[in-house]
Design a protein around this motif. Structure first.
Motif, mmCIF file in Angstrom:
data_model
loop_
_atom_site.group_PDB
_atom_site.id
_atom_site.type_symbol
_atom_site.label_atom_id
_atom_site.label_comp_id
_atom_site.label_asym_id
_atom_site.label_seq_id
_atom_site.Cartn_x
_atom_site.Cartn_y
_atom_site.Cartn_z
ATOM 1 N N THR A 95 -4.640 11.601 -11.298
ATOM 2 C CA THR A 95 -3.942 10.705 -10.368
ATOM 3 C C THR A 95 -2.799 9.995 -11.076
ATOM 4 O OG1 THR A 95 -5.997 10.362 -9.102
ATOM 5 C CG2 THR A 95 -4.236 8.728 -8.821
ATOM 6 N N GLN B 201 -9.125 2.825 -1.705
ATOM 7 C CA GLN B 201 -7.888 2.644 -2.467
ATOM 8 C C GLN B 201 -8.171 2.274 -3.920
ATOM 9 O OE1 GLN B 201 -5.999 -0.418 -0.007
ATOM 10 N NE2 GLN B 201 -4.473 1.064 0.674
ATOM 11 N N PHE C 45 7.563 7.900 -0.941
ATOM 12 C CA PHE C 45 6.586 7.413 -1.917
ATOM 13 C C PHE C 45 7.285 6.883 -3.171
ATOM 14 C CE2 PHE C 45 3.813 7.929 -5.597
ATOM 15 C CZ PHE C 45 2.650 7.294 -5.174
ATOM 16 N N LEU D 55 -3.298 2.107 -3.809
ATOM 17 C CA LEU D 55 -2.981 3.522 -3.615
ATOM 18 C C LEU D 55 -4.148 4.282 -3.003
ATOM 19 C CD1 LEU D 55 -0.974 5.950 -5.644
ATOM 20 C CD2 LEU D 55 -3.405 6.491 -5.533
ATOM 21 N N VAL E 257 0.363 -2.000 -6.779
ATOM 22 C CA VAL E 257 0.226 -1.352 -5.467
ATOM 23 C C VAL E 257 -1.245 -1.004 -5.238
ATOM 24 C CG1 VAL E 257 2.536 -0.306 -5.380
ATOM 25 C CG2 VAL E 257 0.623 1.007 -6.322
ATOM 26 N N VAL F 200 1.412 9.687 -10.404
ATOM 27 C CA VAL F 200 2.074 8.387 -10.249
ATOM 28 C C VAL F 200 3.222 8.272 -11.250
ATOM 29 C CG1 VAL F 200 1.777 5.888 -10.541
ATOM 30 C CG2 VAL F 200 0.067 7.206 -9.273
ATOM 31 N N HIS G 227 -5.741 9.544 -3.629
ATOM 32 C CA HIS G 227 -6.003 9.910 -5.033
ATOM 33 C C HIS G 227 -7.017 11.058 -5.109
ATOM 34 C CE1 HIS G 227 -9.677 7.635 -4.369
ATOM 35 N NE2 HIS G 227 -8.921 6.631 -3.924
ATOM 36 N N ILE H 94 6.752 2.968 -4.266
ATOM 37 C CA ILE H 94 6.060 2.559 -5.489
ATOM 38 C C ILE H 94 7.049 1.986 -6.501
ATOM 39 C CG2 ILE H 94 6.085 4.781 -6.740
ATOM 40 C CD1 ILE H 94 3.097 4.143 -7.444
ATOM 41 N N SER I 263 0.842 -1.200 0.000
ATOM 42 C CA SER I 263 0.000 0.000 0.000
ATOM 43 C C SER I 263 0.878 1.252 0.000
ATOM 44 C CB SER I 263 -0.899 0.037 1.244
ATOM 45 O OG SER I 263 -1.870 -0.985 1.200
ATOM 46 N N VAL I 264 0.457 2.259 -0.759
ATOM 47 C CA VAL I 264 1.155 3.547 -0.802
ATOM 48 C C VAL I 264 0.120 4.665 -0.724
ATOM 49 C CG1 VAL I 264 3.122 2.666 -2.141
ATOM 50 C CG2 VAL I 264 1.137 3.606 -3.340
ATOM 51 N N ASP I 265 0.589 5.858 -0.363
ATOM 52 C CA ASP I 265 -0.310 7.006 -0.187
ATOM 53 C C ASP I 265 0.203 8.163 -1.032
ATOM 54 O OD1 ASP I 265 -1.858 9.154 0.666
ATOM 55 O OD2 ASP I 265 -1.803 8.566 2.776
ATOM 56 N N LEU I 266 -0.567 8.544 -2.051
ATOM 57 C CA LEU I 266 -0.139 9.604 -2.965
ATOM 58 C C LEU I 266 0.039 10.941 -2.262
ATOM 59 C CD1 LEU I 266 0.510 10.308 -5.936
ATOM 60 C CD2 LEU I 266 -1.925 10.791 -6.268
#
Length: 316
Positions: free
Chosen positions: A143, A229, A23, A39, A37, A147, A42, A27, A6-9
């Motif tokens: 979004t 997500q 980040f 995310l 992933v 990325v 977003h 990613i 899991s990642v957080d923009l």
């Protein structure tokens, strides 16, 4: 998350260099290792997501003859409706157990591309369908842009390397309906094992079991996102560009257990494509003695055309 990181923009957008670097590393590593992933952070609001699902359910519940009137011949399914079972995975004859709709690019300030891309199709029976689809398209495209900026930095490219190629790119928003299964499918699944064609895919609706990702050991791993997500994966175009440094991972949507055959499943992938002129030639600094060049030179447009033939959507 069953092995899907899991990642957080919002880390990338925070203005804090340490969070931004975190980040990029997270990613980048995920896309090198498993190609997927989950995310958060977003640009889709909860209201927009709710409205989109309401509209796509309304469309797929329309009478079949109404839906069929939006199936446009001669454009390889690039816009409008594609009926049940028409698309199949590369190398398979059985059609996938799904029907879907395509929203395409809303071209700005480019008459050549506006003439080249098929026009979006308006559903006259549903007053909000096209408006909600367009807003969702724009927020997913935004979004995806950030990325790709993070991935550019991971690849030692200038941060906005992809920006010029994705502006007015041939991206597709595809609401999918997997209808209830009424009888034992003959060698067919909701979406057979495949890799995506494009740069990256942003998937809404991976909140329950169904989507599976094949890891490096050849094992199928459930890919389940939290409700807020998006599941994001590398496509074949980005894999070619990076000489397979970033992995386009095979994935599938399996049929549910028999007790759930009577249920529909909805998912909404956004396939981020560049303009057709973008070169997918392997980046020089992704080629070395340990990782020799794996792919022939090709443009994004040429590669897309090849793959649409393989999928059965256009004829040679």
């Amino acid at each position: 998350m069953s092995g899907i990181p899991s990642v957080d923009l919002s880390d990338f957008l925070s203005g804090d260099e340490k969070r931004k670097e975190k980040f990029i590393n997270e990613i980048g590593s995920a896309f090198e290792e498993i190609g997927f992933v989950a995310l958060s952070g977003h640009f889709l609001s909860e209201t927009l997501v709710t409205n989109l699902y309401e509209e796509i359910k309304n469309f797929f519940h329309l009478p079949q003859e109404v839906k069929d009137s939006y199936e446009i011949e001669g454009i390889g399914g690039q816009r409008g409706y594609t009926s049940f079972g028409k698309e199949h995975a590369k190398g398979r004859k059985e059609g996938d157990l799904k029907e879907f709709w395509h929203f395409g690019q809303y071209v700005e300030n480019d008459a050549k591309l506006a003439a080249e891309y098929p026009a979006n199709v308006t559903v006259s029976e549903l007053s909000n369908f096209n408006e909600v689809g367009k807003e969702t398209y724009k927020m997913l495209e935004k979004t995806a842009q950030y990325v790709l900026r993070a991935l550019a930095l991971h690849l030692d490219l200038e941060e906005t390397y992809f920006d010029e190629w994705i502006k007015n790119g041939n991206s597709i928003l595809r609401p999918i309906h997997y209808p209830p299964i009424s009888s034992e499918p003959k060698n067919a699944v909701r979406a057979a094992a495949h890799g995506d064609i494009n740069l990256i895919t942003l998937l809404m609706g991976a909140h329950g079991k169904g989507l599976q990702v094949q890891n490096h050991e050849g094992e199928w791993v459930d890919a389940i996102a939290q409700p807020d997500q998006l599941m994001i994966n590398v496509g074949d175009m980005l894999s070619r560009l990076t000489n397979n440094k970033l992995k386009s991972t095979i994935h599938q949507v399996v049929n549910p257990p028999k007790e759930l055959w009577g249920t529909s499943r909805y998912s909404v992938p956004f396939f981020m494509h560049p303009v057709g002129e973008m070169s997918l030639n392997c980046l020089e600094h992704c080629i070395d003695e340990d990782n020799p060049k794996q792919f022939e030179d090709i443009t994004a447009g040429e590669f897309l055309h090849e793959r649409l033939i393989e999928l059965g959507l256009i004829k040679k």
